[in-house]
Scaffold this motif. Structure first.
Motif, PDB file in Angstrom:
ATOM      1  N   SER A  95       0.833  -1.200   0.000  1.00  0.00           N
ATOM      2  CA  SER A  95       0.000   0.000   0.000  1.00  0.00           C
ATOM      3  C   SER A  95       0.868   1.250   0.000  1.00  0.00           C
ATOM      4  O   SER A  95       2.054   1.220   0.363  1.00  0.00           O
ATOM      5  N   VAL A  96       0.262   2.372  -0.371  1.00  0.00           N
ATOM      6  CA  VAL A  96       1.018   3.621  -0.402  1.00  0.00           C
ATOM      7  C   VAL A  96       1.444   4.030   1.002  1.00  0.00           C
ATOM      8  O   VAL A  96       2.555   4.542   1.194  1.00  0.00           O
ATOM      9  N   ASN A  97       0.601   3.791   2.010  1.00  0.00           N
ATOM     10  CA  ASN A  97       1.009   4.163   3.367  1.00  0.00           C
ATOM     11  C   ASN A  97       2.156   3.275   3.862  1.00  0.00           C
ATOM     12  O   ASN A  97       3.085   3.737   4.518  1.00  0.00           O
ATOM     13  N   ARG A  98       2.137   1.984   3.509  1.00  0.00           N
ATOM     14  CA  ARG A  98       3.252   1.108   3.901  1.00  0.00           C
ATOM     15  C   ARG A  98       4.520   1.475   3.126  1.00  0.00           C
ATOM     16  O   ARG A  98       5.634   1.415   3.684  1.00  0.00           O
ATOM     17  N   HIS A  99       4.366   1.847   1.876  1.00  0.00           N
ATOM     18  CA  HIS A  99       5.535   2.226   1.070  1.00  0.00           C
ATOM     19  C   HIS A  99       6.201   3.460   1.675  1.00  0.00           C
ATOM     20  O   HIS A  99       7.437   3.528   1.763  1.00  0.00           O
ATOM     21  N   HIS A 103      10.050   3.552   3.756  1.00  0.00           N
ATOM     22  CA  HIS A 103      11.136   4.383   3.227  1.00  0.00           C
ATOM     23  C   HIS A 103      11.273   5.691   3.992  1.00  0.00           C
ATOM     24  O   HIS A 103      11.469   6.757   3.399  1.00  0.00           O
ATOM     25  N   GLY A 104      11.170   5.565   5.313  1.00  0.00           N
ATOM     26  CA  GLY A 104      11.610   6.658   6.169  1.00  0.00           C
ATOM     27  C   GLY A 104      10.566   7.633   6.635  1.00  0.00           C
ATOM     28  O   GLY A 104      10.899   8.594   7.335  1.00  0.00           O
ATOM     29  N   TYR A 105       9.312   7.449   6.279  1.00  0.00           N
ATOM     30  CA  TYR A 105       8.268   8.373   6.711  1.00  0.00           C
ATOM     31  C   TYR A 105       7.581   7.866   7.975  1.00  0.00           C
ATOM     32  O   TYR A 105       7.361   6.654   8.144  1.00  0.00           O
ATOM     33  N   SER A 106       7.242   8.792   8.867  1.00  0.00           N
ATOM     34  CA  SER A 106       6.286   8.500   9.929  1.00  0.00           C
ATOM     35  C   SER A 106       4.898   8.644   9.314  1.00  0.00           C
ATOM     36  O   SER A 106       4.595   9.669   8.698  1.00  0.00           O
ATOM     37  N   VAL A 107       4.085   7.616   9.475  1.00  0.00           N
ATOM     38  CA  VAL A 107       2.787   7.594   8.807  1.00  0.00           C
ATOM     39  C   VAL A 107       1.679   7.529   9.851  1.00  0.00           C
ATOM     40  O   VAL A 107       1.678   6.645  10.721  1.00  0.00           O
ATOM     41  N   PHE A 123       0.463   2.010   9.917  1.00  0.00           N
ATOM     42  CA  PHE A 123       0.416   3.367  10.452  1.00  0.00           C
ATOM     43  C   PHE A 123       1.180   3.373  11.772  1.00  0.00           C
ATOM     44  O   PHE A 123       1.001   2.483  12.613  1.00  0.00           O
ATOM     45  N   ASP A 124       2.029   4.372  11.949  1.00  0.00           N
ATOM     46  CA  ASP A 124       2.745   4.480  13.212  1.00  0.00           C
ATOM     47  C   ASP A 124       1.800   4.801  14.358  1.00  0.00           C
ATOM     48  O   ASP A 124       2.034   4.402  15.500  1.00  0.00           O
ATOM     49  N   ARG A 125       0.748   5.534  14.038  1.00  0.00           N
ATOM     50  CA  ARG A 125      -0.253   5.845  15.051  1.00  0.00           C
ATOM     51  C   ARG A 125      -1.582   6.083  14.358  1.00  0.00           C
ATOM     52  O   ARG A 125      -1.627   6.668  13.281  1.00  0.00           O
ATOM     53  N   LYS A 225       3.161  18.611  16.382  1.00  0.00           N
ATOM     54  CA  LYS A 225       4.175  17.917  17.194  1.00  0.00           C
ATOM     55  C   LYS A 225       5.551  18.012  16.547  1.00  0.00           C
ATOM     56  O   LYS A 225       5.680  18.288  15.347  1.00  0.00           O
ATOM     57  N   ASP A 226       6.582  17.782  17.349  1.00  0.00           N
ATOM     58  CA  ASP A 226       7.945  17.731  16.805  1.00  0.00           C
ATOM     59  C   ASP A 226       8.143  16.407  16.068  1.00  0.00           C
ATOM     60  O   ASP A 226       7.760  15.334  16.562  1.00  0.00           O
ATOM     61  N   HIS A 227       8.743  16.462  14.900  1.00  0.00           N
ATOM     62  CA  HIS A 227       8.973  15.265  14.089  1.00  0.00           C
ATOM     63  C   HIS A 227      10.449  15.214  13.711  1.00  0.00           C
ATOM     64  O   HIS A 227      11.017  16.210  13.246  1.00  0.00           O
ATOM     65  N   ASP A 228      11.069  14.052  13.907  1.00  0.00           N
ATOM     66  CA  ASP A 228      12.480  13.918  13.568  1.00  0.00           C
ATOM     67  C   ASP A 228      12.688  13.316  12.184  1.00  0.00           C
ATOM     68  O   ASP A 228      13.819  13.023  11.784  1.00  0.00           O
ATOM     69  N   ARG A 229      11.621  13.103  11.469  1.00  0.00           N
ATOM     70  CA  ARG A 229      11.685  12.645  10.084  1.00  0.00           C
ATOM     71  C   ARG A 229      10.407  13.078   9.384  1.00  0.00           C
ATOM     72  O   ARG A 229       9.433  13.477  10.028  1.00  0.00           O
ATOM     73  N   PRO A 230      10.374  13.040   8.063  1.00  0.00           N
ATOM     74  CA  PRO A 230       9.168  13.499   7.362  1.00  0.00           C
ATOM     75  C   PRO A 230       7.952  12.653   7.737  1.00  0.00           C
ATOM     76  O   PRO A 230       8.077  11.463   8.043  1.00  0.00           O
ATOM     77  N   PHE A 231       6.800  13.268   7.712  1.00  0.00           N
ATOM     78  CA  PHE A 231       5.579  12.557   8.096  1.00  0.00           C
ATOM     79  C   PHE A 231       4.546  12.628   6.973  1.00  0.00           C
ATOM     80  O   PHE A 231       4.562  13.531   6.127  1.00  0.00           O
ATOM     81  N   ALA A 232       3.659  11.657   7.001  1.00  0.00           N
ATOM     82  CA  ALA A 232       2.496  11.643   6.103  1.00  0.00           C
ATOM     83  C   ALA A 232       1.272  11.375   6.970  1.00  0.00           C
ATOM     84  O   ALA A 232       1.253  10.409   7.741  1.00  0.00           O
ATOM     85  N   ILE A 233       0.281  12.241   6.849  1.00  0.00           N
ATOM     86  CA  ILE A 233      -0.948  12.105   7.621  1.00  0.00           C
ATOM     87  C   ILE A 233      -2.105  11.906   6.648  1.00  0.00           C
ATOM     88  O   ILE A 233      -2.333  12.733   5.759  1.00  0.00           O
ATOM     89  N   PHE A 234      -2.807  10.792   6.799  1.00  0.00           N
ATOM     90  CA  PHE A 234      -3.997  10.505   6.011  1.00  0.00           C
ATOM     91  C   PHE A 234      -5.218  10.778   6.897  1.00  0.00           C
ATOM     92  O   PHE A 234      -5.392  10.129   7.938  1.00  0.00           O
ATOM     93  N   THR A 235      -6.029  11.731   6.497  1.00  0.00           N
ATOM     94  CA  THR A 235      -7.224  12.088   7.260  1.00  0.00           C
ATOM     95  C   THR A 235      -8.454  11.796   6.408  1.00  0.00           C
ATOM     96  O   THR A 235      -8.638  12.401   5.347  1.00  0.00           O
TER      97      THR A 235
END
Length: 671
Positions: A95-99, A103-107, A123-125, A225-235
């Protein structure tokens, strides 16, 4: 291999907002009610609005699967509300969220992303879940999906209407009061319920929050929030999904006498394709259920409720945008706003999704925040949801083919980045966007056999061409007929236009490298040769108990699809024959089990009088067989990896009979 980004990773963050059942109202289309969407407009002013964007199936589950997993419905054979995790093609895909996660994203995810909570867990959370309530309750029954007791008069003349819960609408101030019914064992209940709990409502300023409000606030909090790597949020925001309940203030924004009715004309459906204009379909019945109550102005009230829900969603979008603007990530965050499919508001006398007209296929799609992109511009190229996965891959620096390691399918969409940078420039995508729809009896009294007879439609800049499974066609010219009122499919003046669009539709429908196997000369037989070709191209064979039917051509690493029926179905084997010696099949890799699953998931014998759809995929000695889109066997036999033929046999059956149609094969390697 999973990669981990460092704190210095400056790849862009992604905020994707997916609205449920939102049509093209934010694009201010002619012929529909007008509505202000100031927050959606904020995104448009910052990026590119695709004014000719379409879903790949105007139904929640297959549409979301096409975007999140990057394959067309016609590739996965998921056209309806099936769970994609049980689909033999999609459950092998990344899936796109797993991809992103790999590869380094917090999802992060909240609300409705996959249909029905059918997530892959990548999803990380997770934030609050989706719920299209609040719901009325009778004090006893399941605490969701109940109709509103004050609106049961809707069914006085249509008592067998399906899904009664989703036809209701009104402000939250219309508190349900379900009266006790001792004879039926109903204790009664006054008030709303949400998530299986009482939903507190003492007025607009003293109430619990709806699911979308919770999801928007959760997303806003994650952004800050503070993020130490790029994030992707699906709402995933569930409004404008029915039932159309919203706070009173949103209804007050749209006085009834100010609402424009969508335009219709008498006889609009007379020359439409019969399969699409069947008035027994759910969308026509919903429309008629409202307009027949002229004294109540129900149709206008429904429009008011839909507009109220759009305005409510727009405010939730504003909360997310405010958080982005207040965040240090503002200048490095891409925002994508879209909907899983459209929704008719009564145009063409239809009130639902699940059509192949613009009302159901066209979706809002806005992308903003890409470094160097133009702002506040539009693109009228036909694009679709299938293009979002490869777009994110390019924007986020991800490998372009997430399924390469598993030998699975390549993504079928095309990156929109060239159009983001130059909306009128060149890109390598097709000139049309294709949409599939289950055919035959889709959405009629919960019978869903139409998934085996899909219709298809393509939308170009100027035209829409539709080819139904029955062969019926539609053709509309949007320059002269933006409401799709005049079907030009039989107009000789448009013959070349239709032929060109049909060719493009078939190419996108069937994919690449497919070779037909319907010709008799491509088959060889066992103890008895023979075969009859009917007028519709069906091949029917008869033979002895020891006979088999196999192709002349040999293959290695291939996919084979066909439809078949036989009175001897329970003894039929369809498989990859690694070697054929004389009249004996040697080295059969996999057989077809003699059962299928019914709607309740129970194994039952095959109906020998019905056509069944088969897909066989052989790669490196692994043979997988799907029947009617469900995986039936998965066998690895390394000794049978040589080039071989594909075929059928009926061990132990005297004079078996087999009919085959729509047989095709494609090689997966260059052997």
């Amino acid at each position: 291999m999973t990669t981990v980004a460092t704190g210095e990773d400056r790849r862009p963050n992604v905020v994707m907002i997916i609205v449920d059942d939102l049509n093209d109202l934010p694009l201010s289309p002619d012929g529909k009610p007008r509505i202000e969407t100031p927050n959606i407009d904020r995104i448009a002013r910052r990026g590119v609005t695709f004014t000719n964007a379409h879903c790949n199936d105007p139904i929640c589950a297959p549409s979301r699967a096409s975007m999140l997993l990057g394959l067309y419905p016609q590739t996965s054979a998921l056209y309806w509300f099936e769970d994609w995790r049980k689909n033999g093609v999609l459950n092998q895909c990344v899936s796109v969220n797993r991809h992103l996660q790999n590869h380094g994203y917090s999802v992060f995810g909240t609300g409705k992303i996959y249909h029905g909570g059918q997530s892959d867990g990548a999803f990380d959370r997770r934030g609050p879940g989706p719920d299209v309530g609040p719901w009325p309750w009778d004090g006893k029954s399941k605490q969701s999906h109940l109709p509103h007791p004050a609106m049961m008069y809707l069914y006085d003349t249509d008592g067998d209407m399906d899904y009664k819960w989703e036809h209701h609408f009104g402000p939250l101030s219309m508190v349900p009061d379900w009266k006790p019914d001792p004879q039926a064992g109903i204790p009664g209940y006054k008030g709303w319920r949400l998530g299986g709990k009482p939903f507190r409502y003492n007025g607009n300023d003293d109430r619990d929050k709806l699911a979308d409000e919770l999801c928007a606030e959760w997303s806003a909090d994650m952004i800050t929030k503070d993020h130490d790597r790029p994030f992707a949020i699906f709402t995933g925001l569930v409004r404008t999904h029915t039932p159309l309940y919203a706070p009173q203030e949103y209804f007050d924004r749209f006085p009834l006498d100010s609402i424009e009715l969508p335009e219709t004309i008498d006889g609009d459906l007379d020359d439409c394709a019969t399969a699409l204009a069947d008035r027994s379909l759910y969308g026509f019945r919903r429309y008629n259920m409202l307009v027949r109550h002229k004294d109540r102005q129900l149709y206008r009230q429904w429009l008011q409720a839909y507009l109220a829900c759009v305005s409510f969603v727009d405010d939730q979008v504003g909360k997310i945008l405010d958080a982005i603007d207040a965040s240090p990530q503002r200048d490095n965050t891409i925002v994508i706003f879209t909907s899983d499919h459209g929704f008719h508001m009564g145009e063409k006398e239809f009130l639902y999704k699940q059509s192949l007209w613009d009302g159901a296929t066209r979706v809002p799609l806005i992308i903003a925040g890409v470094d160097g992109m133009p702002k506040g511009v539009t693109c009228d190229r036909p694009v679709s949801w299938i293009d979002l996965y490869p777009t994110l891959n390019q924007l986020c620096g991800l490998p372009p083919q997430p399924n390469a390691a598993s030998g699975g399918y390549n993504l079928e969409g095309h990156s929109l980045v060239p159009l983001l940078m130059s909306p009128e420039g060149d890109w390598n995508g097709p000139d049309v966007a294709i949409t599939a729809l289950p055919g035959k009896d889709h959405s009629q009294h919960e019978r869903h056999g139409g998934t085996w007879f899909p219709h298809f439609s393509v939308r170009s800049k100027q035209y829409r061409y539709t080819l139904c499974s029955s062969g019926d066609e539609e053709l509309y010219d949007f320059e002269s007929d933006p409401r799709e009122w005049k079907n030009l499919a039989d107009d000789p003046a448009y013959a070349s236009v239709k032929a060109n669009l049909k060719e493009q539709l078939i190419a996108l429908r069937d994919g690449s490298a497919w070779q037909s196997l319907d010709d008799l000369h491509r088959w060889t037989y066992g103890a008895q040769k023979g075969g009859v070709v009917s007028d519709d191209g069906t091949l029917t064979f008869s033979g002895h108990s020891s006979s088999y039917l196999a192709t002349i051509a040999k293959y290695k690493d291939f996919e084979w699809e066909f439809e078949a029926k036989s009175p001897n179905t329970q003894r039929m084997r369809v498989s990859y024959h690694a070697r054929v010696q004389g009249n004996r099949v040697v080295g059969t890799v996999a057989n077809v089990p003699p059962t299928q699953s019914n709607l309740e998931g129970t194994a039952v014998p095959f109906d020998s009088g019905q056509w069944h759809r088969y897909r066989i995929r052989v790669v490196d000695g692994r043979c997988r067989v799907w029947i009617n889109s469900k995986l039936h066997s998965d066998v690895v036999n390394a000794s049978d990896t040589d080039v071989g033929v594909i075929g059928f046999d009926f061990p132990g059956v005297d004079e078996p009979t087999l009919s085959v149609r729509a047989s095709r094969v494609r090689r997966l390697t260059s052997n």
